[in-house]
Design a protein around this motif. Structure first.
Motif, PDB file in Angstrom:
ATOM      1  N   GLU A  95       6.233 -11.658   4.219  1.00  0.00           N
ATOM      2  CA  GLU A  95       6.867 -11.426   2.922  1.00  0.00           C
ATOM      3  C   GLU A  95       5.837 -11.496   1.795  1.00  0.00           C
ATOM      4  N   ARG A  96       4.939 -12.464   1.928  1.00  0.00           N
ATOM      5  CA  ARG A  96       3.891 -12.587   0.891  1.00  0.00           C
ATOM      6  C   ARG A  96       2.991 -11.358   0.918  1.00  0.00           C
ATOM      7  N   ILE A  97       2.678 -10.861   2.121  1.00  0.00           N
ATOM      8  CA  ILE A  97       1.850  -9.653   2.238  1.00  0.00           C
ATOM      9  C   ILE A  97       2.558  -8.464   1.601  1.00  0.00           C
ATOM     10  N   ARG A  98       3.901  -8.383   1.864  1.00  0.00           N
ATOM     11  CA  ARG A  98       4.655  -7.279   1.251  1.00  0.00           C
ATOM     12  C   ARG A  98       4.634  -7.388  -0.276  1.00  0.00           C
ATOM     13  N   GLN A  99       4.761  -8.609  -0.806  1.00  0.00           N
ATOM     14  CA  GLN A  99       4.734  -8.809  -2.249  1.00  0.00           C
ATOM     15  C   GLN A  99       3.373  -8.397  -2.821  1.00  0.00           C
ATOM     16  N   LEU A 100       2.292  -8.846  -2.132  1.00  0.00           N
ATOM     17  CA  LEU A 100       0.950  -8.490  -2.603  1.00  0.00           C
ATOM     18  C   LEU A 100       0.740  -6.982  -2.557  1.00  0.00           C
ATOM     19  N   ALA A 101       1.228  -6.360  -1.491  1.00  0.00           N
ATOM     20  CA  ALA A 101       1.086  -4.905  -1.386  1.00  0.00           C
ATOM     21  C   ALA A 101       1.827  -4.203  -2.513  1.00  0.00           C
ATOM     22  N   ASN A 102       3.030  -4.714  -2.826  1.00  0.00           N
ATOM     23  CA  ASN A 102       3.783  -4.127  -3.940  1.00  0.00           C
ATOM     24  C   ASN A 102       3.054  -4.318  -5.265  1.00  0.00           C
ATOM     25  N   GLU A 103       2.506  -5.530  -5.459  1.00  0.00           N
ATOM     26  CA  GLU A 103       1.763  -5.807  -6.693  1.00  0.00           C
ATOM     27  C   GLU A 103       0.557  -4.870  -6.809  1.00  0.00           C
ATOM     28  N   GLN A 104      -0.183  -4.728  -5.705  1.00  0.00           N
ATOM     29  CA  GLN A 104      -1.345  -3.844  -5.727  1.00  0.00           C
ATOM     30  C   GLN A 104      -0.936  -2.407  -6.030  1.00  0.00           C
ATOM     31  N   ARG A 105       0.196  -1.979  -5.420  1.00  0.00           N
ATOM     32  CA  ARG A 105       0.654  -0.613  -5.648  1.00  0.00           C
ATOM     33  C   ARG A 105       1.017  -0.408  -7.131  1.00  0.00           C
ATOM     34  N   VAL A 106       1.693  -1.409  -7.715  1.00  0.00           N
ATOM     35  CA  VAL A 106       2.049  -1.309  -9.140  1.00  0.00           C
ATOM     36  C   VAL A 106       0.796  -1.239  -9.996  1.00  0.00           C
ATOM     37  N   ILE A 107      -0.184  -2.095  -9.654  1.00  0.00           N
ATOM     38  CA  ILE A 107      -1.439  -2.109 -10.424  1.00  0.00           C
ATOM     39  C   ILE A 107      -2.153  -0.769 -10.301  1.00  0.00           C
ATOM     40  N   LEU A 108      -2.315  -0.289  -9.070  1.00  0.00           N
ATOM     41  CA  LEU A 108      -3.032   0.969  -8.850  1.00  0.00           C
ATOM     42  C   LEU A 108      -2.312   2.143  -9.492  1.00  0.00           C
ATOM     43  N   ASP A 109      -0.961   2.064  -9.518  1.00  0.00           N
ATOM     44  CA  ASP A 109      -0.200   3.151 -10.136  1.00  0.00           C
ATOM     45  C   ASP A 109      -0.214   3.075 -11.665  1.00  0.00           C
ATOM     46  N   SER A 110      -0.548   1.897 -12.186  1.00  0.00           N
ATOM     47  CA  SER A 110      -0.459   1.694 -13.639  1.00  0.00           C
ATOM     48  C   SER A 110      -1.787   1.864 -14.358  1.00  0.00           C
ATOM     49  N   VAL A 111      -2.917   1.637 -13.693  1.00  0.00           N
ATOM     50  CA  VAL A 111      -4.201   1.691 -14.389  1.00  0.00           C
ATOM     51  C   VAL A 111      -4.492   3.107 -14.866  1.00  0.00           C
ATOM     52  N   ALA A 112      -5.235   3.179 -15.974  1.00  0.00           N
ATOM     53  CA  ALA A 112      -5.567   4.486 -16.548  1.00  0.00           C
ATOM     54  C   ALA A 112      -6.756   5.144 -15.857  1.00  0.00           C
ATOM     55  N   ILE A 113      -7.496   4.364 -15.077  1.00  0.00           N
ATOM     56  CA  ILE A 113      -8.674   4.888 -14.380  1.00  0.00           C
ATOM     57  C   ILE A 113      -8.244   5.428 -13.013  1.00  0.00           C
ATOM     58  N   GLY A 114      -8.749   6.604 -12.664  1.00  0.00           N
ATOM     59  CA  GLY A 114      -8.442   7.180 -11.364  1.00  0.00           C
ATOM     60  C   GLY A 114      -9.139   6.423 -10.248  1.00  0.00           C
ATOM     61  N   ILE A 115      -8.424   6.206  -9.132  1.00  0.00           N
ATOM     62  CA  ILE A 115      -8.982   5.499  -7.982  1.00  0.00           C
ATOM     63  C   ILE A 115      -8.690   6.331  -6.730  1.00  0.00           C
ATOM     64  N   ALA A 116      -9.708   6.513  -5.895  1.00  0.00           N
ATOM     65  CA  ALA A 116      -9.516   7.300  -4.663  1.00  0.00           C
ATOM     66  C   ALA A 116     -10.207   6.616  -3.501  1.00  0.00           C
ATOM     67  N   TYR A 117      -9.564   6.719  -2.350  1.00  0.00           N
ATOM     68  CA  TYR A 117     -10.139   6.190  -1.108  1.00  0.00           C
ATOM     69  C   TYR A 117     -10.608   7.389  -0.291  1.00  0.00           C
ATOM     70  N   LEU A 118     -11.915   7.395   0.041  1.00  0.00           N
ATOM     71  CA  LEU A 118     -12.520   8.529   0.745  1.00  0.00           C
ATOM     72  C   LEU A 118     -13.053   8.100   2.100  1.00  0.00           C
ATOM     73  N   LYS A 119     -12.977   9.027   3.045  1.00  0.00           N
ATOM     74  CA  LYS A 119     -13.656   8.872   4.333  1.00  0.00           C
ATOM     75  C   LYS A 119     -14.388  10.167   4.625  1.00  0.00           C
ATOM     76  N   ASN A 120     -15.700  10.009   4.915  1.00  0.00           N
ATOM     77  CA  ASN A 120     -16.527  11.191   5.179  1.00  0.00           C
ATOM     78  C   ASN A 120     -16.413  12.212   4.040  1.00  0.00           C
TER      79      ASN A 120
END
Length: 508
Positions: A95-120
């Motif tokens: 449950e705590r992991i789910r809460q942290l994941a939700n918090e991170q998602r809200v933060i990443l969705d709210s920041v004005a700076i673009g963020i991308a995860y790349l592989k190769n």
């Protein structure tokens, strides 16, 4: 039941015998658990349930049970067997992991700076800010190569070469580059990348995308404005240099004009100075002729005549020397006695002033001494100043000429007594010399007294004045000698006050 269950619930095995398994279930979960167990059959002999349990001490825990139904050969139910484990902490962690994941998602969705995860160098995930900045719809960039962002191969290859080598070392990499949005427009982007795990490049990297287009435009506008201002500054400096050069040239012209005007005054003074010795020489020559006629011309008479003639000639020669010294430009500033400098000017004008029935008085208020004859004027160490002596004498000449003209004009208008007078009062103290030059010429009209130091301003008319004397006097006193010069009226006439920094040693 085994001993582990007894210990877990805090009861003995004997106490548990005969008690219903369902008694330990939370009332809210009891019915669903019973239905699951009773639904077991030969075709579906096992099931897993997760429920809350209420222990004898009143505490509530979460359990996971695996239920199995045992049947005989005829398919008749023999018994149920259930194996359980406490998953309370596990579920709390999840449950705590789910809460942290939700918090991170809200933060990443709210920041004005673009963020991308790349592989190769391919997109795996990006936040809404990246999509907004680059103009993409949700997820349509996933799986695509980052080459879609770059305006040319040069930057794509440069970042691949420089950036990925740096993040592989565990450091972060930052650069500024032009990026192509989906609609083809170019924007400036600040890119910062860091490896998820530098020891495992396959784990990918996280990149930050910050739109700096407005900043770049501002910088470009600032550079352009700075370039314009530098050009304006150069033009202004040139204008200032030209203006200064023009002012110096004009001032030189004014100085020359003022000197020429002063030369005219000096020539008039010399004429007065020479009139008496020329008359004396005329009488000597006439007496020499008479002496020859009457036989009185002997050696002694000739020697006396030569001595008298040479005395008059030397007096005239000294006048020429004084005139030359007055107009000889000084090469450097010196410390000089202001009282003696005024005395030199008065010596040139004494005959002219006397011829116009104008007297003068020079007073040193420090030592309470007054001088009425040029030959008596003594030096005073408290009245020494530093500057070009000839320039200071030029100032005093202008003040004397103005006072003389005012006295004569007032006398011609019948508004003054026959006797004219000029007073020169010298004061010193607190590191300053103050000279007050006054006369009984009636003063300066109130409506023009504020303009007397303007160039070319005169109340004498073009035939008598150039309007440069007082202007140049103020320039000399204030700009060349660091002092002050101002004018006012008193009951008898005009008063010009000069203040100068004092040089030399004070004497008691």
């Amino acid at each position: 039941m085994n001993e582990s269950l007894a210990r877990y619930v805090g009861m003995s095995s004997e106490e548990l015998i005969g008690r219903s398994f369902y008694a330990f279930l939370h009332p809210g979960d009891r019915e669903a658990t019973i239905n699951t167990i009773e639904s077991l059959s030969g075709q579906n002999p096992s099931a897993v349930t997760e429920n809350r349990a209420v222990l004898p001490d009143g505490s509530e825990r979460r359990h996971q049970w695996t239920h199995s139904a045992l049947f005989d050969a005829d398919g008749k139910l023999v018994e149920y067997q259930s194996v359980g484990r406490d998953i309370t902490e596990s579920r709390q962690s999840e449950e705590r992991i789910r809460q942290l994941a939700n918090e991170q998602r809200v933060i990443l969705d709210s920041v004005a700076i673009g963020i991308a995860y790349l592989k190769n160098r391919k997109f795996v995930w990006a936040n809404p800010a990246f999509e907004r900045i680059c103009g993409y719809e949700r997820g349509e960039y996933q799986g695509q190569d980052t080459r879609i962002l770059y305006a040319d191969d040069f930057d794509y290859e440069r970042i691949g070469r420089e950036g990925y080598a740096r993040i592989a070392s565990g450091a972060s990499y930052t650069t500024e580059v032009k990026v192509v949005r989906k609609d083809g427009t170019l924007i400036w982007m600040n890119l910062t990348g860091r490896a998820v795990n530098p020891e495992s490049p396959a784990d990918g990297s996280i990149w930050l995308f910050q739109d700096i287009t407005d900043r770049k435009r501002s910088e470009e506008a600032l550079r352009e404005r700075t370039h314009q201002l530098e050009g304006l500054t150069r033009d202004l400096e040139k204008m200032v240099e030209d203006e200064i050069a023009m002012r110096v040239k004009n001032e030189q012209i004014l100085v020359q004009q003022s000197k020429m005007a002063a030369m005219g005054e000096m020539l008039g003074a010399i004429a007065h100075q020479w009139r008496q010795p020329l008359n004396a020489l005329g009488l000597i020559v006439q007496n020499l002729k008479d002496a020859y006629t009457y036989g009185e011309l002997d050696r002694d008479y000739l020697e006396r005549t030569v001595q008298k003639s040479m005395a008059q000639i030397q007096h005239m020669s000294k006048t020429i020397d004084d005139f030359r010294d007055f107009f000889q430009p000084d090469k450097e500033k010196i410390v000089f006695d202001t009282m003696q400098a005024l005395g030199n000017v008065l010596s040139l004008f004494s005959a002219q002033l006397a011829a116009n029935d104008i007297s003068f008085r020079l007073t040193c208020h420090t030592h309470r001494r007054t001088f009425r004859n040029v030959a008596d004027i003594a030096a005073c160490a408290d009245k020494t100043a530093r500057g070009f002596r000839n320039e200071f004498e030029h100032v005093m000449l202008n003040l004397i000429n103005n006072a003389r003209d005012a006295i004569l004009e007032k006398r011609g208008a019948g508004k003054a007594a026959d006797q004219g007078s000029m007073h020169f009062d010298f004061f010193s103290g607190e590191g300053k010399i103050m000279i007050k030059a006054s006369d009984n010429g009636g003063g300066i009209a109130p409506d023009v007294i504020g303009r007397v130091f303007e160039p070319y301003f005169t109340t004498k008319g073009p035939a008598k004045g150039t309007g440069l004397g007082l202007y140049m006097s103020k320039v000399i006193i204030e700009e060349h000698m660091g002092g002050k010069l101002f004018a006012e009226n008193d009951a008898g006439g005009a008063v010009f006050t000069i203040e100068l920094p004092q040089a030399g040693v004070k004497h008691g």
